[in-house]
Scaffold this active site. Sequence first.
Site, PDB file in Angstrom:
ATOM      1  N   TYR A  23      53.058  16.811 -38.723  1.00 35.67           N
ATOM      2  CA  TYR A  23      53.552  18.128 -38.689  1.00 35.67           C
ATOM      3  C   TYR A  23      55.327  17.715 -39.164  1.00 35.67           C
ATOM      4  CZ  TYR A  23      55.044  22.758 -36.974  1.00 35.67           C
ATOM      5  OH  TYR A  23      55.623  24.026 -36.755  1.00 35.67           O
TER       6      TYR A  23
ATOM      7  N   LYS B 245      28.925  33.213 -47.999  1.00 36.20           N
ATOM      8  CA  LYS B 245      29.401  32.080 -49.373  1.00 36.20           C
ATOM      9  C   LYS B 245      30.060  31.190 -49.216  1.00 36.20           C
ATOM     10  CE  LYS B 245      27.669  35.672 -52.219  1.00 36.20           C
ATOM     11  NZ  LYS B 245      26.875  35.627 -53.297  1.00 36.20           N
TER      12      LYS B 245
ATOM     13  N   ASP C 114      29.342  37.973 -59.120  1.00 39.64           N
ATOM     14  CA  ASP C 114      28.289  39.061 -59.242  1.00 39.64           C
ATOM     15  C   ASP C 114      28.212  39.345 -60.774  1.00 39.64           C
ATOM     16  OD1 ASP C 114      27.629  40.140 -56.301  1.00 39.64           O
ATOM     17  OD2 ASP C 114      30.024  39.909 -56.442  1.00 39.64           O
TER      18      ASP C 114
HETATM   19  N1  LIG Z   1      20.202  38.342 -57.011  1.00 40.46           N
HETATM   20  C1  LIG Z   1      21.662  38.253 -57.275  1.00 40.46           C
HETATM   21  O1  LIG Z   1      22.128  37.097 -57.365  1.00 40.46           O
HETATM   22  C2  LIG Z   1      22.494  39.351 -57.541  1.00 40.46           C
HETATM   23  C3  LIG Z   1      24.025  38.993 -57.761  1.00 40.46           C
HETATM   24  C4  LIG Z   1      24.826  40.070 -58.015  1.00 40.46           C
HETATM   25  C5  LIG Z   1      24.192  41.525 -57.689  1.00 40.46           C
HETATM   26  N2  LIG Z   1      22.937  41.572 -57.211  1.00 40.46           N
HETATM   27  C6  LIG Z   1      22.550  43.000 -56.805  1.00 40.46           C
HETATM   28  O2  LIG Z   1      22.703  43.894 -57.855  1.00 40.46           O
HETATM   29  C7  LIG Z   1      22.936  45.163 -57.438  1.00 40.46           C
HETATM   30  C8  LIG Z   1      24.236  45.586 -57.893  1.00 40.46           C
HETATM   31  O3  LIG Z   1      25.447  44.736 -57.925  1.00 40.46           O
HETATM   32  P1  LIG Z   1      26.716  44.860 -58.706  1.00 40.46           P
HETATM   33  O4  LIG Z   1      28.008  43.894 -58.070  1.00 40.46           O
HETATM   34  O5  LIG Z   1      26.455  45.047 -60.142  1.00 40.46           O
HETATM   35  O6  LIG Z   1      27.211  46.328 -58.289  1.00 40.46           O
HETATM   36  P2  LIG Z   1      27.966  47.432 -58.967  1.00 40.46           P
HETATM   37  O7  LIG Z   1      28.150  48.457 -57.965  1.00 40.46           O
HETATM   38  O8  LIG Z   1      29.010  47.044 -59.977  1.00 40.46           O
HETATM   39  O9  LIG Z   1      26.821  48.019 -59.934  1.00 40.46           O
HETATM   40  C9  LIG Z   1      25.648  48.863 -59.524  1.00 40.46           C
HETATM   41  C10 LIG Z   1      25.157  49.680 -60.616  1.00 40.46           C
HETATM   42  O10 LIG Z   1      23.916  50.265 -60.407  1.00 40.46           O
HETATM   43  C11 LIG Z   1      24.001  51.657 -60.547  1.00 40.46           C
HETATM   44  N3  LIG Z   1      23.111  52.113 -59.975  1.00 40.46           N
HETATM   45  C12 LIG Z   1      23.007  52.659 -58.617  1.00 40.46           C
HETATM   46  N4  LIG Z   1      21.928  53.280 -58.277  1.00 40.46           N
HETATM   47  C13 LIG Z   1      21.125  53.337 -59.429  1.00 40.46           C
HETATM   48  C14 LIG Z   1      19.982  54.218 -59.637  1.00 40.46           C
HETATM   49  N5  LIG Z   1      19.162  54.890 -58.819  1.00 40.46           N
HETATM   50  N6  LIG Z   1      19.476  53.804 -60.988  1.00 40.46           N
HETATM   51  C15 LIG Z   1      20.101  53.227 -61.874  1.00 40.46           C
HETATM   52  N7  LIG Z   1      21.268  52.566 -61.559  1.00 40.46           N
HETATM   53  C16 LIG Z   1      21.789  52.739 -60.245  1.00 40.46           C
HETATM   54  C17 LIG Z   1      25.313  51.927 -60.178  1.00 40.46           C
HETATM   55  O11 LIG Z   1      25.664  53.244 -60.839  1.00 40.46           O
HETATM   56  C18 LIG Z   1      26.087  50.756 -60.918  1.00 40.46           C
HETATM   57  O12 LIG Z   1      26.612  51.043 -62.117  1.00 40.46           O
HETATM   58  C19 LIG Z   1      23.226  45.046 -55.943  1.00 40.46           C
HETATM   59  O13 LIG Z   1      22.199  45.252 -55.441  1.00 40.46           O
HETATM   60  C20 LIG Z   1      23.513  43.416 -55.791  1.00 40.46           C
HETATM   61  O14 LIG Z   1      23.127  43.111 -54.336  1.00 40.46           O
HETATM   62  C21 LIG Z   1      22.076  40.677 -56.960  1.00 40.46           C
HETATM   63  O1  LIG Z   2      25.033  37.797 -51.930  1.00 36.78           O
HETATM   64  C1  LIG Z   2      23.940  37.709 -52.543  1.00 36.78           C
HETATM   65  O2  LIG Z   2      22.929  37.225 -52.170  1.00 36.78           O
HETATM   66  C2  LIG Z   2      23.869  37.869 -54.297  1.00 36.78           C
HETATM   67  C3  LIG Z   2      24.690  38.613 -54.666  1.00 36.78           C
HETATM   68  O3  LIG Z   2      25.895  38.101 -54.670  1.00 36.78           O
HETATM   69  C4  LIG Z   2      24.859  40.049 -54.267  1.00 36.78           C
HETATM   70  O4  LIG Z   2      26.002  40.584 -54.066  1.00 36.78           O
HETATM   71  O5  LIG Z   2      23.671  40.466 -54.055  1.00 36.78           O
HETATM   72 MG   LIG Z   3      27.611  39.532 -54.618  1.00 32.59          MG
END
Ligand SMILES: NC(=O)c1ccc[n+]([C@@H]2O[C@H](COP(=O)([O-])OP(=O)(O)OC[C@H]3O[C@@H](n4cnc5c(N)ncnc54)[C@H](O)[C@@H]3O)[C@@H](O)[C@H]2O)c1
Ligand SMILES: O=C(O)C[C@H](O)C(=O)O
Ligand SMILES: [Mg+2]
Length: 477
Positions: free
Chosen positions: A114, A169, A237
């Site tokens: 510091y 994260k 994402d």
């Molecule tokens: N496994 C992974 O590594 C991972 C990574 C990122 C996001 N995800 C998951 O994916 C999902 C979306 O995340 P995102 O960051 O893209 O969110 P986001 O809000 O940008 O997109 C979600 C999309 O899903 C659509 N949606 C919602 N309900 C729906 C339905 N009943 N039918 C069709 N479309 C529908 C919405 O209109 C929107 O366009 C979340 O559940 C998130 O947890 C998983």
């Molecule tokens: O957080 C996670 O497990 C994956 C992804 O970033 C999400 O938003 O679902």
């Molecule tokens: Mg995420």
Amino acid sequence: MIQRNLDGNSIIIRLEMKTKTINFGEVASAISTAGGDIVAIDVISTNQDVTVRDLTVAITDSEQNKRIIDQVRKLDGVTIINVSDRTFLLHLGGKIEITSKTPINNREDLSRVYTPDVARICTAIAEEPHKAYSLTIKRNTIAVVSDGSAVLGLGNIGPEAAMPVMEGKAMLFKQFAGVDAFPICLQTQDTEEIIRTIKAISPAFGGINLEDISSPRCFEIEERLNKELDIPVFHDDQHGTAVVLYAGLINALKLAGKTLENSKIVICGIGAAGVACSNILLSAGAKRLIGVDREGALVRTAVYDNPVWQSYAERTNPELEEGTLHEVLKGADVFIGVSKGNLLTREHILTMAKDPIVFAMANPVPEIMPSVIEDIVAVAATGRSDYPNQINNVLCFPGIFRAALDCRASVINEEMKLAAATAIASSISDEERTKHYIIPSVFNDRVVKRIRESVIEAAIQTGVARRFPRKNNETTS
Ligand SMILES: NC(=O)c1ccc[n+]([C@@H]2O[C@H](COP(=O)([O-])OP(=O)(O)OC[C@H]3O[C@@H](n4cnc5c(N)ncnc54)[C@H](O)[C@@H]3O)[C@@H](O)[C@H]2O)c1
Ligand SMILES: O=C(O)C[C@H](O)C(=O)O
Ligand SMILES: [Mg+2]
């Protein structure tokens, strides 16, 4: 204290017993009647009238949890003070902390870390700003920034509620790649304000990981920040998910005997993850890709308010299929869900082509549970860690940022993302690949090293590396 197997779900019931009214045997028997298994007992305080105990009870589901509590509540002489589960307990006070690299034991230490000595370091950086990389935390530190607008599949739950994910994260960055990450949740969902704020805090960081910011704002925020900052900005994402999805799909297609070019692929949820997953598959050669959102399949003959959807529809769905998710899913070879939990049933999957691939990646609840379709699919995967084949961006973001920080990349470009995907996919050999093993575990310590090496190579080849680090097994300076 009695302690037995604590694996699986358990709850901790803190209760007060009137010693003259009830004995512990009666409490234990009530819990056991409701199907609970007492795995630990801690006496918190005791006197001649009352005793307070913590009972750790193994449970199978939340219904059973409720039954146990109801049974205990019925007992005369027992008051339930609190019921917590281990996950809540683990989050008490948050999950991370800052620690110093050196102790401050005396005045001399104090004047070094510091004032007054620290002033010489400040002056050195003021004279040569790049020294921030060698004399501050910048070279190993990133910000994990969210506005709480699209947290997992939970939606717009706000910045405070987003913090546990961002803290998580940060833990993953540290554990898997040694990257120091700060969770930062913003009290604004305005695009310009988010951009301004991230730019304003950027001097401390070597990179920015955007997290759980909803679409379409996330596209502009990332693009603008990448243009306006000289450190990499990566929306996890979008790109983290796309990288891991592509890696998993390479291996799943091999198992199912299908090709990317010929497969009919339906992606549900054309948000942050859906757009990026589609883009990586299109650039890798997918032709028959259909995006579906709430109103059904996106098709170029329609007009959308969302410009991202309009451009998406132009580039996909060549046969102009219209209809609901369930309608366009018929005959599909691959389903990719990045939308919301519980949208599909076994019957829907039965309408897909032979040996379908189902990646239900919505978190925490997938579009369909793999256990329901295990016997009718070539491969099933989710984003969760409690099923085989975890397609989750955690496999990508620690390694890709490790690489970007080590080679001081100015951006994380497409070539670096593709390098990360192939590094992940090739971590599983032809002999190892099975229906339940298409993607390496996050605990496989070869993965981050492979990603790091391939991504640094791609950064150097594409001219975005500003430093040439040594190989994995050598110490970097
Ligand atoms: N496994 C992974 O590594 C991972 C990574 C990122 C996001 N995800 C998951 O994916 C999902 C979306 O995340 P995102 O960051 O893209 O969110 P986001 O809000 O940008 O997109 C979600 C999309 O899903 C659509 N949606 C919602 N309900 C729906 C339905 N009943 N039918 C069709 N479309 C529908 C919405 O209109 C929107 O366009 C979340 O559940 C998130 O947890 C998983
Ligand atoms: O957080 C996670 O497990 C994956 C992804 O970033 C999400 O938003 O679902
Ligand atoms: Mg995420």
